[in-house]
Write a protein that holds these residues in place. Structure first.
Motif, PDB file in Angstrom:
ATOM      1  N   UNK A  25     -35.963  51.214 -19.694  1.00 36.42           N
ATOM      2  CA  UNK A  25     -36.386  52.557 -20.078  1.00 36.42           C
ATOM      3  C   UNK A  25     -36.164  53.545 -18.944  1.00 36.42           C
ATOM      4  N   UNK A  26     -36.215  53.064 -17.713  1.00 33.32           N
ATOM      5  CA  UNK A  26     -35.988  53.933 -16.558  1.00 33.32           C
ATOM      6  C   UNK A  26     -34.520  54.341 -16.452  1.00 33.32           C
ATOM      7  N   UNK A  27     -33.642  53.627 -17.176  1.00 35.84           N
ATOM      8  CA  UNK A  27     -32.214  53.954 -17.139  1.00 35.84           C
ATOM      9  C   UNK A  27     -31.831  55.025 -18.147  1.00 35.84           C
ATOM     10  N   UNK A  28     -32.762  55.467 -18.982  1.00 37.15           N
ATOM     11  CA  UNK A  28     -32.450  56.429 -20.037  1.00 37.15           C
ATOM     12  C   UNK A  28     -31.803  57.726 -19.548  1.00 37.15           C
ATOM     13  N   UNK A  29     -32.160  58.262 -18.373  1.00 39.17           N
ATOM     14  CA  UNK A  29     -31.523  59.520 -17.936  1.00 39.17           C
ATOM     15  C   UNK A  29     -30.043  59.376 -17.592  1.00 39.17           C
ATOM     16  N   UNK A  30     -29.556  58.153 -17.448  1.00 44.09           N
ATOM     17  CA  UNK A  30     -28.175  57.943 -17.018  1.00 44.09           C
ATOM     18  C   UNK A  30     -27.226  57.944 -18.216  1.00 44.09           C
ATOM     19  N   UNK A  31     -25.922  58.142 -17.991  1.00 48.60           N
ATOM     20  CA  UNK A  31     -24.941  58.108 -19.087  1.00 48.60           C
ATOM     21  C   UNK A  31     -24.943  56.755 -19.797  1.00 48.60           C
ATOM     22  N   UNK A  32     -24.364  56.731 -21.005  1.00 49.22           N
ATOM     23  CA  UNK A  32     -24.452  55.545 -21.858  1.00 49.22           C
ATOM     24  C   UNK A  32     -23.820  54.297 -21.236  1.00 49.22           C
ATOM     25  N   UNK A  33     -22.640  54.412 -20.651  1.00 46.41           N
ATOM     26  CA  UNK A  33     -21.973  53.220 -20.133  1.00 46.41           C
ATOM     27  C   UNK A  33     -22.735  52.593 -18.965  1.00 46.41           C
TER      28      UNK A  33
END
Length: 243
Positions: A25-33
């Protein structure tokens, strides 16, 4: 021994999945790939546990048939194994799946982060619209689109009707289809706690072109290749039905 080793695997699954889901969930701000690459690290861990704890290995035939540009993958679906393992040797891949899977605690959270194409099967018109809209988006982002054309897991030695929705989507998106045959259900049966030792075979076929062809013709070619190849590579695992 098989049951004991399988329970150890499930213990690892239960301990690791909630932690990985929260981190995802902490990765949500990053681009999809980049999000995808982080979250599918969980798949790598699970496949590793299957190998070292359960003795479940795999081999891949036909890696040279994986195209350099994004395309559609259509695979046999016998087990939960392929939903994890296909991410290990294909380029970034999103599945078309039921929206209800998002409701599964922890697992559903991580699933949402990798941006699958989630549809509501009860609303066919809306599902078709989302397939087209999100399909174009994922291709632009560099993802492959993964579909299980039988729509559900099918036990070894059996087959279900191959649905034409995937072929229609591939035609609309203008991408070829890469067929995949595998015999995972012979080692990890549907709805079973047990995972049996051995080597799953995955066979990747030559790309099937979709331009200027009907969905029915394409679906029949996909089905014929997968089922013919499965007859060649299958029938070796401990859970294959014998007369």
């Amino acid at each position: 021994m098989v049951l004991f080793r399988s329970l150890i695997y499930w213990l690892g699954f239960v301990l690791i999945t909630p932690v990985y889901a929260i981190l995802s969930l902490m990765a949500l701000p990053f681009p999809r790939v980049p999000r995808y690459r982080f979250v599918t690290g969980w798949c790598k861990i699970m496949v590793f546990l299957l190998r070292v704890v359960c003795g479940l290995h795999y081999k891949v035939i036909g890696r040279e048939n994986i195209l350099k540009q994004p395309a559609m993958l259509m695979s046999k679906h016998q087990s939960a194994w392929e939903t994890m393992a296909l991410t290990q040797f294909f380029p970034p891949l999103v599945y078309v799946l039921k929206r209800e899977l998002f409701k599964i605690p922890f697992f559903g959270w991580g699933l949402r982060v990798v941006s699958p194409i989630a549809i509501d099967r009860s609303n066919r018109a809306e599902a078709q619209r989302l397939l087209m809209e999100q399909g174009h988006e994922r291709l632009r982002d560099g993802f492959w689109i993964g579909i299980f054309p039988e729509g559900t897991r099918v036990a070894p030695g059996k087959r279900a009707q191959y649905k034409q929705g995937g072929a229609r989507l591939a035609i609309s998106l203008g991408v070829p289809i890469v067929p995949v045959a595998l015999n995972s259900g012979e080692y990890w049966p549907k709805n079973s706690l047990k995972k049996y030792p051995g080597t799953i075979t995955v066979s990747i076929g030559p790309a099937i072109q979709t331009a200027g062809r009907s969905a029915d013709e394409i679906t029949r070619e996909v089905e014929n290749w997968i089922e013919t190849e499965l007859a060649r590579i299958g029938g070796t695992g401990p859970c294959y039905p014998r007369a």
